[in-house]
Design a protein around this motif. Structure first.
Motif, mmCIF file in Angstrom:
data_model
loop_
_atom_site.group_PDB
_atom_site.id
_atom_site.type_symbol
_atom_site.label_atom_id
_atom_site.label_comp_id
_atom_site.label_asym_id
_atom_site.label_seq_id
_atom_site.Cartn_x
_atom_site.Cartn_y
_atom_site.Cartn_z
ATOM 1 N N THR A 324 10.288 72.025 -94.084
ATOM 2 C CA THR A 324 9.415 72.099 -92.915
ATOM 3 C C THR A 324 8.452 70.922 -92.883
ATOM 4 O O THR A 324 8.206 70.325 -91.827
ATOM 5 C CB THR A 324 8.631 73.427 -92.929
ATOM 6 O OG1 THR A 324 9.549 74.522 -92.977
ATOM 7 C CG2 THR A 324 7.759 73.548 -91.681
ATOM 8 N N LEU A 325 7.893 70.583 -94.053
ATOM 9 C CA LEU A 325 6.989 69.432 -94.138
ATOM 10 C C LEU A 325 7.694 68.149 -93.719
ATOM 11 O O LEU A 325 7.139 67.341 -92.953
ATOM 12 C CB LEU A 325 6.469 69.301 -95.575
ATOM 13 C CG LEU A 325 5.768 67.978 -95.926
ATOM 14 C CD1 LEU A 325 4.528 67.785 -95.066
ATOM 15 C CD2 LEU A 325 5.419 67.943 -97.408
ATOM 16 N N ILE A 326 8.920 67.950 -94.213
ATOM 17 C CA ILE A 326 9.672 66.738 -93.872
ATOM 18 C C ILE A 326 9.925 66.663 -92.368
ATOM 19 O O ILE A 326 9.765 65.608 -91.746
ATOM 20 C CB ILE A 326 11.000 66.706 -94.660
ATOM 21 C CG1 ILE A 326 10.719 66.462 -96.153
ATOM 22 C CG2 ILE A 326 11.932 65.639 -94.110
ATOM 23 C CD1 ILE A 326 11.950 66.589 -97.021
ATOM 24 N N ILE A 327 10.300 67.807 -91.762
ATOM 25 C CA ILE A 327 10.586 67.828 -90.324
ATOM 26 C C ILE A 327 9.319 67.506 -89.522
ATOM 27 O O ILE A 327 9.342 66.712 -88.574
ATOM 28 C CB ILE A 327 11.154 69.202 -89.911
ATOM 29 C CG1 ILE A 327 12.557 69.404 -90.529
ATOM 30 C CG2 ILE A 327 11.221 69.311 -88.395
ATOM 31 C CD1 ILE A 327 13.577 68.409 -90.069
ATOM 32 N N ILE A 328 8.186 68.127 -89.904
ATOM 33 C CA ILE A 328 6.940 67.889 -89.167
ATOM 34 C C ILE A 328 6.481 66.448 -89.349
ATOM 35 O O ILE A 328 6.022 65.803 -88.393
ATOM 36 C CB ILE A 328 5.857 68.879 -89.631
ATOM 37 C CG1 ILE A 328 6.225 70.297 -89.197
ATOM 38 C CG2 ILE A 328 4.482 68.491 -89.074
ATOM 39 C CD1 ILE A 328 5.256 71.357 -89.660
ATOM 40 N N TRP A 329 6.600 65.919 -90.562
ATOM 41 C CA TRP A 329 6.189 64.537 -90.793
ATOM 42 C C TRP A 329 7.056 63.571 -89.983
ATOM 43 O O TRP A 329 6.544 62.623 -89.389
ATOM 44 C CB TRP A 329 6.270 64.222 -92.280
ATOM 45 C CG TRP A 329 5.840 62.829 -92.618
ATOM 46 C CD1 TRP A 329 6.616 61.746 -92.908
ATOM 47 C CD2 TRP A 329 4.482 62.355 -92.658
ATOM 48 N NE1 TRP A 329 5.855 60.641 -93.144
ATOM 49 C CE2 TRP A 329 4.535 60.982 -92.998
ATOM 50 C CE3 TRP A 329 3.244 62.951 -92.450
ATOM 51 C CZ2 TRP A 329 3.387 60.206 -93.127
ATOM 52 C CZ3 TRP A 329 2.101 62.180 -92.584
ATOM 53 C CH2 TRP A 329 2.186 60.825 -92.905
ATOM 54 N N HIS A 330 8.356 63.829 -89.973
ATOM 55 C CA HIS A 330 9.264 62.979 -89.197
ATOM 56 C C HIS A 330 8.926 63.066 -87.709
ATOM 57 O O HIS A 330 8.935 62.049 -86.995
ATOM 58 C CB HIS A 330 10.700 63.403 -89.453
ATOM 59 C CG HIS A 330 11.713 62.608 -88.671
ATOM 60 N ND1 HIS A 330 12.029 61.303 -88.965
ATOM 61 C CD2 HIS A 330 12.462 62.940 -87.583
ATOM 62 C CE1 HIS A 330 12.930 60.858 -88.107
ATOM 63 N NE2 HIS A 330 13.204 61.832 -87.259
ATOM 64 N N SER A 496 2.811 74.635 -79.480
ATOM 65 C CA SER A 496 3.634 74.262 -80.632
ATOM 66 C C SER A 496 3.288 72.864 -81.114
ATOM 67 O O SER A 496 3.249 72.595 -82.326
ATOM 68 C CB SER A 496 5.124 74.339 -80.267
ATOM 69 O OG SER A 496 5.422 73.478 -79.182
ATOM 70 N N ASP A 497 3.011 71.950 -80.160
ATOM 71 C CA ASP A 497 2.632 70.588 -80.542
ATOM 72 C C ASP A 497 1.266 70.580 -81.224
ATOM 73 O O ASP A 497 1.041 69.841 -82.185
ATOM 74 C CB ASP A 497 2.605 69.682 -79.316
ATOM 75 C CG ASP A 497 3.998 69.351 -78.810
ATOM 76 O OD1 ASP A 497 4.957 69.544 -79.584
ATOM 77 O OD2 ASP A 497 4.128 68.921 -77.647
ATOM 78 N N LYS A 498 0.342 71.396 -80.730
ATOM 79 C CA LYS A 498 -0.979 71.476 -81.355
ATOM 80 C C LYS A 498 -0.875 71.966 -82.793
ATOM 81 O O LYS A 498 -1.565 71.469 -83.687
ATOM 82 C CB LYS A 498 -1.881 72.413 -80.548
ATOM 83 C CG LYS A 498 -2.293 71.878 -79.190
ATOM 84 C CD LYS A 498 -3.202 72.868 -78.475
ATOM 85 C CE LYS A 498 -3.636 72.328 -77.111
ATOM 86 N NZ LYS A 498 -4.529 73.274 -76.398
ATOM 87 N N TYR A 504 0.556 67.888 -89.425
ATOM 88 C CA TYR A 504 0.772 66.445 -89.602
ATOM 89 C C TYR A 504 -0.535 65.725 -89.907
ATOM 90 O O TYR A 504 -0.594 64.864 -90.795
ATOM 91 C CB TYR A 504 1.403 65.873 -88.336
ATOM 92 C CG TYR A 504 1.488 64.363 -88.338
ATOM 93 C CD1 TYR A 504 2.481 63.706 -89.049
ATOM 94 C CD2 TYR A 504 0.554 63.592 -87.643
ATOM 95 C CE1 TYR A 504 2.549 62.324 -89.056
ATOM 96 C CE2 TYR A 504 0.621 62.218 -87.646
ATOM 97 C CZ TYR A 504 1.619 61.586 -88.356
ATOM 98 O OH TYR A 504 1.689 60.220 -88.380
ATOM 99 N N HIS A 505 -1.586 66.090 -89.199
ATOM 100 C CA HIS A 505 -2.876 65.432 -89.408
ATOM 101 C C HIS A 505 -3.414 65.710 -90.804
ATOM 102 O O HIS A 505 -4.036 64.834 -91.430
ATOM 103 C CB HIS A 505 -3.870 65.909 -88.352
ATOM 104 C CG HIS A 505 -5.163 65.146 -88.374
ATOM 105 N ND1 HIS A 505 -6.255 65.570 -89.109
ATOM 106 C CD2 HIS A 505 -5.535 63.984 -87.785
ATOM 107 C CE1 HIS A 505 -7.239 64.712 -88.959
ATOM 108 N NE2 HIS A 505 -6.827 63.744 -88.168
#
Length: 576
Positions: A324-330, A496-498, A504-505
Motif C-alpha cells: 500500500t505504501l509503495i502504491i501511494i508513494w508511486h 480518496s485523494d485527500k 504521501y505527505h
C-alpha cells in the motif's frame, strides 16, 4: 532465550523481558556499522558453527542409523503412510529448517557474492546438516526430550553425587548441573544476534535499492564504512524494525508461529523467467531444474498456510502495508511529476532555443530590458537540479529555472541543468556515467547515471564538470539550486485523494530531499526554491500566480532565436 526454560523454570518469567533488552541493544548498535560488529562477533560465529556441528556429530556416532535418512525413499514412504493432510502438517513443522536461507539473497548487496558463498559452503551448510542429523539421531536413541526442545537436549549432562551436592549451596549446585545449558544459551543468543544482524543489514540493502528504483521514499542513508561499499545504516528502517520486533515478542509465545515461505515460491518462479530470457536456456532445461525446486517450494508454502491464523497473518499484513505504501508513494510522485509537466498548459511556453537566445543577448548587452521584467547576467556558476532530462533544443526550460529567473531577475554566466538518474541495472561504469549536451552560451545539460547498487555522488559529478571547464574554476563559488515541493489541498478535492495525500505527505516529510540523497548539500552553496503544488478536483498543478498571469511573449531579436548547434560527448567523470 527460550532455552533458559530447559535448565529450570525459574527463568520462565524473564524470557520475554530479556529478549526485549537484547533487541534494544542490537538495534542501538546498528549506527556503529557492520564492520565493527563483524570484528566483534565474527570469530564467535565460527565457534558457534563448530559447536553445533560437533554436538550433532556426537549423536550421529552414537546412533549411525540416522544416516539412512539421507535416502529420499524414506521421505516418499513416510508421505504415503501418513497421507497428504498429515504430510503437510509435518512439512509445516520442519519448515524452520529452511526458513532464513532467503536472507542470503538480501545480503548480496551488502557483502557481495564471494563471502556468502564461502561462509555457506565451507562452514554453515555442513554444520547445520550435522546438527539436524544429530537431532534425528537423538530421537532415534529414545532419550528424553527436555521441555520439548531437542536442540538443547543434545548438550551433555553434568552429574553430582549426593555427597558432592550436600557440600554446595543449592543455587551453586543448580548452576553447575545446568552449566552446559546456560553456556549454550549465551552462545546461541550471540549467534542469533548475528543472524538478526544479517537480516537487518539485508533490509537496509533492499530498501536502499528500492529507493534507487523509485518504489520507496528516500529514507536517510548513512554510510558506515569508507573502505567497503554497501555498508549502510538507515535510521528510519532500523527503528521501524525495532518496534515491529518488540510487538512480535510480546504478542506471540513461540518463534515458530511466524514462519512463512512465499518468498521462495516467488524467487523460484522468477528464476524460470531469468533462465529463459536472460541466460537463454531452453524451456525444457529451465522448467526441469527450477520446476523441481518450485514443486518443493509450493509444498512448503502450502504447509505454511496452516499457520496463518496462529501468527502467519503477521507477515502477510506487513506485506500488504508495504505494498500500500509503495502504491501511494508511486501515485504521489506521478502526480507531482504531472504538475511539473503540466505547467506549460497555463505558462507561456519556453524552450531551450529561447533560453539560448536570451543568454546570447545577455552575453553582449549584460542586461535585457525589452520584456516585462529586467534581466541581468551575474558572474556565477549555478547548477539546477532537475527531475527530467533536457536533451534537445526543443526541450522545455525546466520550471525551477523559470522560477529562478522570475524571482531573481538574473541568469548565471555558467548554467548547468543537472539530471541524476539511477538505472535499472546494478552498476554503471565510469566511462558511461556522464553525458553533456552543450547548448552554447555556457548552457550545459548534464545527465549523470548510476546503478541501483551504487550511491549517487553529485559532488563527484560537479568536480568532473569543473575539471572539464563546464563550471567555474572555483567549486565553492558554485551554487546548487534545488526545488522543494510544498503541497496544498483544495476544498473540492476528492476524499480518496485527500486521504492518500496525507499518507504521501507524511512519508515525504520524513524522507531526505533529492539534493541530500545526491550528496549535493555539502561543499557547494545550496539554495532551495519552494514550488507550491495544489491538489484540486482535476489533479495537481503548480500554483504560481505570475505563471498564470503570463500573456506577453518576450521580444527577442529573431537572429538570436535560431537553433544552437548541440555538442554531445561522454567523459570519465567520477573522481571517487
Amino acid at each position: 532465550m527460550e532455552g533458559l526454560k530447559v535448565g529450570t523454570h525459574f527463568f520462565v518469567p524473564y524470557v520475554f523481558p530479556v529478549t526485549a533488552l537484547i533487541l534494544t541493544g542490537l538495534f542501538m548498535l546498528q549506527r556503529k556499522g557492520t564492520a565493527k560488529i563483524g570484528k566483534l562477533f565474527g570469530p564467535i560465529m565460527v565457534f558457534w558453527f563448530f559447536i553445533i556441528g560437533a554436538l550433532g556429530l556426537a549423536q550421529i556416532i552414537r546412533t549411525p542409523a540416522i544416516l539412512s535418512a539421507l535416502n529420499p525413499v524414506h521421505a516418499i514412504m513416510f508421505a504415503e503412510r501418513i497421507g497428504p493432510y498429515h504430510f503437510l502438517i509435518a512439512m509445516g513443522a520442519i519448515m524452520l529448517v529452511v526458513t532464513g536461507a532467503e536472507a542470503l539473497y538480501a545480503d548480496l548487496g551488502h557483502f557481495g557474492k564471494r563471502p556468502i558463498r564461502q561462509g555457506w559452503f565451507y562452514l554453515a551448510y555442513w554444520a547445520l546438516v550435522l546438527n539436524y542429523l544429530g537431532q534425528g539421531a537423538y530421537l532415534l536413541s529414545g532419550q528424553a526430550v527436555k521441555e520439548g526442545n531437542i536442540f538443547f537436549s543434545l548438550l551433555p549432562t553434568i552429574h553430582l553425587s549426593v555427597a558432592q551436592a550436600s557440600h554446595l549451596p543449592v543455587w551453586l549446585a543448580a548452576i553447575i548441573l545446568h552449566a552446559p545449558i546456560y553456556l549454550m544459551v549465551a552462545l546461541a543468543t550471540i549467534a542469533t544476534i548475528i543472524a538478526s544482524e544479517a537480516l537487518i543489514v539485508g533490509a537496509f540493502s533492499l530498501v536502499s535499492q528500492a529507493i534507487a528504483l523509485k518504489p520507496a521514499p528516500r529514507f536517510n542513508i548513512i554510510h558506515t564504512s569508507k573502505h567497503h561499499y554497501g555498508q549502510i545504516y538507515m535510521p528510519a528502517v532500523n527503528w521501524l524494525l525495532y518496534v515491529g520486533c518488540l510487538i512480535l515478542v510480546f504478542s506471540f509465545h513461540s518463534s515458530s508461529s511466524l514462519a512463512v515461505s512465499a518468498v521462495m515460491v516467488a524467487t523460484t518462479a522468477a528464476m524460470i523467467h531469468i533462465a529463459r530470457y536472460r541466460w537463454e536456456w531452453s524451456d525444457f532445461r529451465s522448467y526441469l531444474l527450477f520446476g523441481a525446486f518450485l514443486a518443493i517450494d509450493l509444498t512448503i508454502f502450502t504447509a505454511s498456510t496452516f499457520k496463518f491464523f496462529t501468527g502467519g497473518y503477521v507477515p502477510v499484513m506487513v506485506a500488504i502495508m508495504l505494498f500500500t505504501l509503495i502504491i501511494i508513494w508511486h501515485w504521489g510522485r506521478s502526480f507531482v511529476k504531472s504538475a511539473y509537466s503540466g505547467y506549460l498548459s497555463y505558462a507561456s511556453p519556453k524552450d531551450m532555443r529561447w533560453l539560448a537566445g536570451v543568454k546570447k543577448h545577455l552575453s553582449t548587452e549584460h542586461m535585457l530590458e525589452d520584456r516585462p521584467r529586467r534581466l541581468v547576467e551575474i558572474d556565477r556558476s549555478v547548477v539546477f537540479l532537475i527531475s527530467k532530462p533536457v536533451t534537445t533544443i526543443d526541450s522545455s526550460v525546466p520550471v525551477i529555472l523559470r522560477i529562478y529567473m522570475k524571482r531573481t531577475g538574473a541568469l548565471p554566466r555558467h548554467l548547468v541543468l543537472l539530471h541524476i538518474i539511477q538505472e535499472k541495472k546494478p552498476f554503471v561504469s565510469k566511462k558511461e556515467r556522464i553525458m553533456v549536451t552543450d547548448f552554447g552560451e555556457n548552457i550545459y545539460a548534464v545527465e549523470a547515471s548510476f546503478g541501483f547498487m551504487q550511491t549517487p555522488n553529485g559532488l563527484s559529478v560537479l568536480r568532473a564538470l569543473k575539471e572539464n571547464h563546464f563550471v567555474g574554476p572555483e567549486l565553492h563559488r558554485c551554487t546548487v539550486e534545488a526545488s522543494e515541493e510544498e503541497l496544498f489541498i483544495s476544498r473540492n478535492a476528492r476524499f480518496s485523494d485527500k486521504l492518500r495525500i496525507k499518507v504521501y505527505h507524511f512519508f515525504a516529510s520524513i524522507t531526505q530531499p533529492a539534493y541530500h540523497y545526491f550528496q549535493l548539500d555539502s561543499k557547494p552553496g545550496l539554495s532551495k526554491t519552494v514550488v507550491p503544488i495544489l491538489l484540486g478536483k482535476h489533479g495537481w498543478r503548480i500554483d504560481i500566480p505570475e505563471f498564470a498571469l503570463e500573456g506577453k511573449e518576450e521580444r527577442i531579436d529573431p537572429d538570436t532565436r535560431k537553433a544552437t548547434d548541440l555538442q554531445f560527448g561522454r567523459f570519465v567523470g567520477d573522481n571517487d
